[in-house]
Design an enzyme around this catalytic site. Structure first.
Site, PDB file in Angstrom:
ATOM      1  N   SER A   1     -36.133  63.242 -31.590  1.00 32.70           N
ATOM      2  CA  SER A   1     -35.911  63.595 -32.992  1.00 32.70           C
ATOM      3  C   SER A   1     -34.537  63.167 -33.434  1.00 32.70           C
ATOM      4  O   SER A   1     -33.548  63.363 -32.726  1.00 32.70           O
ATOM      5  CB  SER A   1     -36.054  65.116 -33.180  1.00 32.70           C
ATOM      6  OG  SER A   1     -35.603  65.514 -34.462  1.00 32.70           O
ATOM      7  N   LYS A   2     -34.450  62.578 -34.626  1.00 29.71           N
ATOM      8  CA  LYS A   2     -33.149  62.178 -35.147  1.00 29.71           C
ATOM      9  C   LYS A   2     -32.323  63.375 -35.570  1.00 29.71           C
ATOM     10  O   LYS A   2     -31.124  63.256 -35.797  1.00 29.71           O
ATOM     11  CB  LYS A   2     -33.313  61.195 -36.309  1.00 29.71           C
ATOM     12  CG  LYS A   2     -34.080  61.715 -37.508  1.00 29.71           C
ATOM     13  CD  LYS A   2     -34.224  60.629 -38.566  1.00 29.71           C
ATOM     14  CE  LYS A   2     -35.045  61.081 -39.750  1.00 29.71           C
ATOM     15  NZ  LYS A   2     -35.195  60.022 -40.762  1.00 29.71           N
ATOM     16  N   ARG A   3     -32.955  64.540 -35.672  1.00 27.77           N
ATOM     17  CA  ARG A   3     -32.201  65.749 -35.996  1.00 27.77           C
ATOM     18  C   ARG A   3     -31.573  66.369 -34.752  1.00 27.77           C
ATOM     19  O   ARG A   3     -30.638  67.136 -34.830  1.00 27.77           O
ATOM     20  CB  ARG A   3     -33.114  66.772 -36.678  1.00 27.77           C
ATOM     21  CG  ARG A   3     -33.608  66.340 -38.061  1.00 27.77           C
ATOM     22  CD  ARG A   3     -34.435  67.426 -38.717  1.00 27.77           C
ATOM     23  NE  ARG A   3     -34.839  67.060 -40.066  1.00 27.77           N
ATOM     24  CZ  ARG A   3     -35.934  66.383 -40.343  1.00 27.77           C
ATOM     25  NH1 ARG A   3     -36.726  66.001 -39.361  1.00 27.77           N
ATOM     26  NH2 ARG A   3     -36.244  66.080 -41.591  1.00 27.77           N
TER      27      ARG A   3
ATOM     28  N   VAL B   1     -29.666  59.203 -32.153  1.00 33.54           N
ATOM     29  CA  VAL B   1     -30.636  58.106 -32.213  1.00 33.54           C
ATOM     30  C   VAL B   1     -30.240  57.045 -33.236  1.00 33.54           C
ATOM     31  O   VAL B   1     -31.020  56.174 -33.555  1.00 33.54           O
ATOM     32  CB  VAL B   1     -32.047  58.641 -32.537  1.00 33.54           C
ATOM     33  CG1 VAL B   1     -32.548  59.548 -31.429  1.00 33.54           C
ATOM     34  CG2 VAL B   1     -32.068  59.395 -33.871  1.00 33.54           C
TER      35      VAL B   1
END
Length: 481
Positions: A253-255, A259
């Protein structure tokens, strides 16, 4: 196969991340392999989440990576504009066509009404979805609300009971029951379309042949298939890519993870390694090789070799791959890449011959390109010796090695590689020392660290005069305190 036209269609809600890069890369490889076109389309219909500078960052990132688009913002093309916020009249036109044909309707329900509706359904343990109270409004009732200036959205009237069969290029036939799917909003109250309508309209008008996207979009595909059906259009080929997973098999996840493509490039990962690594996140070549150039990937890539299962993001593998590229790419390319780092560190790398020798020596022992300058400083500037290394230099055996080696070099006017190898071998044998006793003090004296590349390489970089100077400093280390 028909003419291949694929698109990468990011939302400008953040900077380019690894998942987006993988989708764009597969689009690029598929287009180039089949002699097709790659279109960049900016899907900026969610104005509230738009991040300033995101589009510019994305375009710059692809330029650094060497991934080129054929059509898109700033590139031109016959199917623009390629920014969705400039295509609002087009989406409105097709939304009204859907209403005229009875496939869509206006919904005037407020956010408060919708929230109350959801709570009631959840309280009754029902699947929360719009209850279609506005679907039964008469034409007169609709006109009254329009005259009152009430805000509304346009919804797609989904079939009540139907199982859609979707043929996916990777997964084959996929059946999805839409009985619990909501009547999806097509046009929001601000006049902007949702992803579902805008993507379908644009993909059709831009003649997209294959829609390549992450598998998280698979449950929404029936809505898109139905929109194509309602508008009388032929669907593209659906290609849903496997998820990218953490080592524990949770979704990357980019959260939650680092990434950002920019972040990896800034850390010192090479574009060649990053592209190679990302290409293998869900795809494998015919011979199961690990290292591919971008050109080789274009030749080898086919959708038939994309996996169904999720791909694990293994940072250890990326580190290994990056090290391989640092060591094996042309020296001039690595040197040019590192030049700004040397300048920023205040290192004068004007002596091109020395600079290249330093890069060649150091790159054999690093993982990231940013580490090259860190390991190179010692060949330009004296470093402080302390701790265990200082104690090593103070030993009688170490001083004996340094004095002997210095005397040997003092007898020379110039030095060749053959002479140097002979002196190194002669000293170890003559002084009757172990490799550790012999090399450790010389390494510390000349590179300020016992952990360093081969000794003859260090001396070749430093030159005869600088080597003598450093040995003299090490010979006097006891009196310097």
């Amino acid at each position: 196969m028909s003419i291949v036209r694929v698109r990468f269609a990011p939302s400008p809600t953040g900077f380019l991340h690894l998942g987006g890069l993988r989708t764009a890369l597969y689009d690029y490889l598929f287009a180039r392999h089949n002699g097709g076109s790659l279109i960049l389309r900016i899907e900026d219909t969610d104005q509230n989440r738009k991040v300033e500078g995101a589009v510019e960052n994305l375009i710059a990132a692809f330029s650094r990576l060497g991934i080129e688009f054929d059509e898109g913002p700033g590139l031109g093309g016959n199917f623009g504009p390629y920014v969705q916020s400039r295509r609002l009249d087009i989406y409105s036109k097709y939304a009204h066509k859907l209403m005229e044909r009875g496939f869509a309707y206006r919904c005037f329900c407020s956010a408060e009404t919708l929230e109350l509706m959801r709570k009631e359904q959840q309280g009754q343990k029902q699947f929360p979805k719009y209850n279609r109270r506005c679907l039964t409004l008469t034409e007169e009732e609709v006109n009254q609300r329009l005259e009152q200036g009430l805000k509304y959205v346009i919804r797609l009237k989904m079939p009540d009971d139907r199982t859609f069969e979707v043929h996916d290029q990777i997964r084959g036939k996929v059946e999805i029951d839409v009985s619990q799917l909501d009547d999806q909003v097509l046009i929001k109250s601000d006049g902007y379309p949702t992803y579902h309508l805008a993507a379908v309209v644009d993909d059709h008008l831009m003649r997209i042949s294959h829609v390549i996207r992450g598998e998280e979009w698979l449950p929404s595909t029936p809505k898109h298939v139905y929109l194509y059906e309602c508008l009388g259009w032929q669907t593209p080929v659906w290609v849903h890519l496997p998820l990218i997973l953490n080592p524990d098999k949770s979704k990357l996840s980019k959260r939650m993870n680092d990434v950002s493509v920019d972040s990896y490039l800034q850390k010192g990962y090479l574009k060649e390694a990053l592209i190679n690594f990302v290409a293998l996140l869900g795809w494998h070549g015919a011979d199961d090789r690990e290292l591919y150039s971008l050109l080789e990937l274009c030749r080898e890539f086919t959708l038939e070799r994309v996996n169904k299962a999720g791909a694990v993001f293994d940072l250890t593998k990326l580190d290994w791959m990056n090290g391989q590229y640092i060591r094996n790419l042309p020296l001039e390319q690595i040197a040019a890449l590192c030049k700004p780092d040397f300048t920023q560190a205040g290192i004068d790398s004007g002596d091109q011959d020395k600079f290249h020798k330093v890069i060649e020596l150091v790159r054999k022992r690093v993982t990231l390109s940013k580490e090259i300058v860190q390991q190179s400083v010692r060949y330009y500037v004296d470093q402080q010796i302390s701790g265990q290394d200082l104690e090593t230099l103070k030993k009688e055996s170490s001083q004996r090695v340094i004095s002997w080696f210095l005397n040997e070099l003092n007898a020379l006017r110039e030095i060749s590689g053959t002479d140097l190898q002979a002196i190194i071998s002669k000293g170890k044998e003559l002084l009757e020392m172990s490799a550790k006793e012999y090399f450790a003090p010389l390494n510390i004296a000349l590179s300020f660290s016992r952990s360093c590349p081969e000794l003859h390489g260090i001396i070749d970089i430093l030159g005869l005069d600088e080597t003598r100077r450093r040995l003299r400093l090490a010979e006097n280390v006891i009196t310097q305190e």
